[in-house]
Scaffold this active site. Sequence first.
Site, mmCIF file in Angstrom:
data_model
loop_
_atom_site.group_PDB
_atom_site.id
_atom_site.type_symbol
_atom_site.label_atom_id
_atom_site.label_comp_id
_atom_site.label_asym_id
_atom_site.label_seq_id
_atom_site.Cartn_x
_atom_site.Cartn_y
_atom_site.Cartn_z
ATOM 1 N N TYR A 196 0.832 -1.205 0.000
ATOM 2 C CA TYR A 196 0.000 0.000 0.000
ATOM 3 C C TYR A 196 0.866 1.255 0.000
ATOM 4 C CZ TYR A 196 -3.963 -3.035 1.267
ATOM 5 O OH TYR A 196 -4.926 -4.010 1.279
ATOM 6 N N GLN A 241 -8.479 -13.652 3.934
ATOM 7 C CA GLN A 241 -9.053 -12.367 3.515
ATOM 8 C C GLN A 241 -9.673 -12.563 2.143
ATOM 9 O OE1 GLN A 241 -7.226 -8.586 3.631
ATOM 10 N NE2 GLN A 241 -6.425 -8.779 5.709
ATOM 11 N N TRP A 280 -13.431 -8.080 2.680
ATOM 12 C CA TRP A 280 -13.137 -6.715 2.256
ATOM 13 C C TRP A 280 -14.043 -6.319 1.088
ATOM 14 C CZ3 TRP A 280 -11.127 -6.847 -2.783
ATOM 15 C CH2 TRP A 280 -10.524 -8.060 -3.169
ATOM 16 N N ARG A 295 -14.573 7.731 -7.440
ATOM 17 C CA ARG A 295 -13.381 6.918 -7.703
ATOM 18 C C ARG A 295 -13.363 6.431 -9.149
ATOM 19 N NH1 ARG A 295 -12.755 1.677 -4.042
ATOM 20 N NH2 ARG A 295 -13.803 3.147 -2.650
ATOM 21 N N GLY A 319 -13.519 0.232 3.797
ATOM 22 C CA GLY A 319 -12.606 1.064 3.021
ATOM 23 C C GLY A 319 -13.196 2.455 2.894
ATOM 24 N N ASN A 351 -21.057 4.006 8.138
ATOM 25 C CA ASN A 351 -20.783 2.575 8.003
ATOM 26 C C ASN A 351 -20.751 1.859 9.353
ATOM 27 O OD1 ASN A 351 -20.594 3.050 5.273
ATOM 28 N ND2 ASN A 351 -18.378 2.844 5.166
#
Length: 395
Positions: free
Chosen positions: A118, A242, A271, A292, A351, A361
Amino acid sequence: MQVSFACTDHGLKAPRTSEPNKQNTSSPNTASAARARFRTVALIARSLGSFAHRHHISLKESTGKLTGMKYRNLGKSGLRVSCLGLGKHFLIYKPVAEQLMTIAYENGVNLFDTAEVYSAGKAEIILGNIIKKKCWRRSSLVITTKLYWGGKAETERGLSRKHIIEGLKGSLQRLQLEYVDVVFANRPDSNTPMEEIVRAMTHVINHGMSMYWGTSRWSAMEIMEAYSVARQFNLIPPVCEQAEYHLFQRDKVEMQLPELYHKIGVGVVSWSPLACGIITGKYENGIPESSRASLKSYQWLKEKILSEDGRKQQAKLKELTHIAEKLSCTLPQLAIAWCLRNEGVSSVLLGTSNPAQLTENLGAIQVLPKITALVASDIDKILGNRPQSKKDYHH
């Protein structure tokens, strides 16, 4: 604070001698001393909090009294994680990263996930700086990171023993931590034997660099192979996977992983519960300029939204909005709570990029009890994509 003890009558009764004809004259004194010790322990426990027998406490799920956050075991390990955690995006937006992490922590979130890839390692540096600045107790946090893409050199990527050990050392330096709670092997590495991966993960755990290890984007067959290798050579198996999981991505988490959860205890940290923002409803009328999907690096997302399948998804989301309105919640809250219903899901990574979105959220926890079997059935009818297998859920 709650203190629990496993209480038995062992030690409270006079010990039996192995010689039947010899009388144990010290048994009354021994029993009295044991009872005295027990009373002392009980008094200490009561002074610290409530005293309860161990078997009276549910280890599957508990609730934070002050925040309302729910906590679950990571897979079938003993590690307790908040059912909602923070993932990649909160670290990318550096100006608000500290604010987002503070809001999450104050609302009971203890799971913070990052990776060596990241922002080329900068995300780990930001996370480490925030933890250091806030002076939060390390023992109150569950920090996870992922290994695979560490650098440009051939030896700086993959899941070789060399990169797992060196890569994790690099992550710990950037995080300014002595250890992480879980290190994930990010995607299986066909160039590395499974035994080498499992041995390397066992090594970093045995040397105190991580408490547990897990997998990310592995198939059920690959996870089972890792478990089998661990059992064969007396090594440490993974505790969780994950995996992407949301209203439009269900097969893996609902079809493949439940069997692993029940048989070998591998749980799920999921995720993208909002499918890269698709489930927020903001793409109902096209691609907003500030979204985005409008960015060049997310051209694939734009194409996905504008495709025929994408338009069908938006139509389904419009129907789901009516269910959300009946439950007095937003569409994102409904989608996240829906993910939390899955029995094998230990935590859902959020996220988020701004405080308002994060607060919204986090409210999904209050929606979770509202998703009854009838509501879930109505959602399945709208989606039309339920995998054909029996599923057990908890509320």
